[in-house]
Design a protein around this motif. Structure first.
Motif, mmCIF file in Angstrom:
data_model
loop_
_atom_site.group_PDB
_atom_site.id
_atom_site.type_symbol
_atom_site.label_atom_id
_atom_site.label_comp_id
_atom_site.label_asym_id
_atom_site.label_seq_id
_atom_site.Cartn_x
_atom_site.Cartn_y
_atom_site.Cartn_z
ATOM 1 N N TYR A 4 5.387 -37.643 58.024
ATOM 2 C CA TYR A 4 4.595 -38.476 58.915
ATOM 3 C C TYR A 4 5.569 -39.383 59.666
ATOM 4 O O TYR A 4 6.286 -40.186 59.053
ATOM 5 N N LEU A 28 5.881 -44.285 62.621
ATOM 6 C CA LEU A 28 4.969 -45.263 62.019
ATOM 7 C C LEU A 28 5.345 -46.679 62.404
ATOM 8 O O LEU A 28 6.532 -47.010 62.548
ATOM 9 N N PHE A 30 4.568 -48.900 56.786
ATOM 10 C CA PHE A 30 4.107 -48.010 55.709
ATOM 11 C C PHE A 30 3.830 -48.838 54.462
ATOM 12 O O PHE A 30 4.381 -49.925 54.279
ATOM 13 N N ALA A 76 0.183 -45.512 55.608
ATOM 14 C CA ALA A 76 0.900 -46.173 56.706
ATOM 15 C C ALA A 76 -0.048 -46.471 57.854
ATOM 16 O O ALA A 76 -1.234 -46.129 57.822
ATOM 17 N N SER A 108 -0.042 -46.029 62.175
ATOM 18 C CA SER A 108 0.653 -45.310 63.257
ATOM 19 C C SER A 108 1.322 -46.299 64.220
ATOM 20 O O SER A 108 0.976 -47.482 64.262
ATOM 21 N N LEU A 155 0.869 -40.103 66.018
ATOM 22 C CA LEU A 155 1.392 -39.716 64.704
ATOM 23 C C LEU A 155 1.996 -38.332 64.816
ATOM 24 O O LEU A 155 1.338 -37.372 65.230
#
Length: 270
Positions: free
Chosen positions: A209, A212, A215, A230, A232, A243
């Motif tokens: 992922y 971000l 997180f 998390a 985005s 994302l």
């Protein structure tokens, strides 16, 4: 003139003495239970007519009263014995009934406990099955979103010349979910990916992922499907917030596989 008994001669006892002896003899016989022998032959052998009260009637009455008292006492003792026997029988029956009631109560308790145990075990099995299904369930990384850039799309924005994952449309601060159960193996700066997270999934694959803004998990932490990991953002090499999601066979760049096919294979509609 004085009279004396002749030598060797015996005079019969006087009437008063005989009567006394007869009454005493009858009383003695009555006391020993032999009332029927009061008619002594000695009375019949006398040469004098019974013109006076011998006391026989009184002795018989006394003997009858004694016999009645003895019989009454025997009856009372028998009645007491029968009452004691009846009470003992009743107590034995009561104990038997109480024991049977206790046994039935214990059996009912055992059945109830067995039923409760069976129901508890069924609930536990159902809960374990539900948890197993939940842990094996996959979700989309961003709820209610859509894929804005597909897998292996060509562009000079990527060093490899093609897109190694897919992009989900997401404004900054949108909640990002773990797609399935696993363990976090990376959480921090990922270079061109900006702030990124990599999770080793239960089936041995990996998900990543990227970009971000923040997180909320750390390396070594276990995560479950749908858990927030998390928010985005637009960190790293991006043109706007979104994302970036990858599916991989290993934890590092270059081991990517088709993320849409991966998610669909796990029941996620994308």
């Amino acid at each position: 003139m004085a009279f004396t008994r002749a030598t060797g001669k015996h005079r019969r006892a006087s009437r008063t003495a005989r009567t006394t002896r007869n009454i005493a003899g009858i009383a003695t016989l009555a006391a020993s239970g032999v009332v029927a022998s009061v008619a002594s032959p000695a009375l019949a052998a006398t040469d004098e007519a019974p013109t006076y009260d011998t006391g026989l009637t009184q002795a018989v009455v006394v003997g009858d009263e004694l016999a009645d008292r003895i019989a009454a006492q025997a009856d009372a003792q028998q009645a007491d014995a029968e009452a004691a026997a009846a009470q003992a029988k009743a107590e034995a029956e009561a104990r038997k009934v109480a024991e049977m009631a206790k046994q039935r109560a214990e059996e009912a308790k055992k059945k109830a406990e067995a039923k409760a145990k069976k129901e508890r075990e069924a609930k536990e099995r159902a809960a374990r099955e539900e948890e197993r299904k939940r842990l094996n369930t996959f979700v989309a990384p961003v709820a209610g979103s859509y894929v804005s850039t597909g897998y292996q799309a060509s562009s000079g924005l990527w060093s490899s010349g093609s897109h190694t994952g897919i992009d989900f449309h997401a404004a900054s601060g949108t909640t990002v979910h773990a797609v399935g159960a696993g363990t976090v193996v990376e959480a921090g700066d990922g270079g061109a990916y900006g702030n990124n997270i990599v999770i080793k999934m239960k089936d041995g694959t990996y998900t990543q992922y990227g970009h971000l803004s923040s997180f909320s998990v750390s390396v070594g932490q276990s995560v479950t499907p749908g858990q927030q990991i998390a928010l985005s953002g637009a960190t790293g090499n991006v043109t706007g917030p979104h994302l970036h999601f990858e599916a991989r066979t290993g934890p590092d760049y270059g081991s990517d596989i088709d993320p849409i096919a991966y998610l669909r294979a796990h029941g996620v509609n994308v």
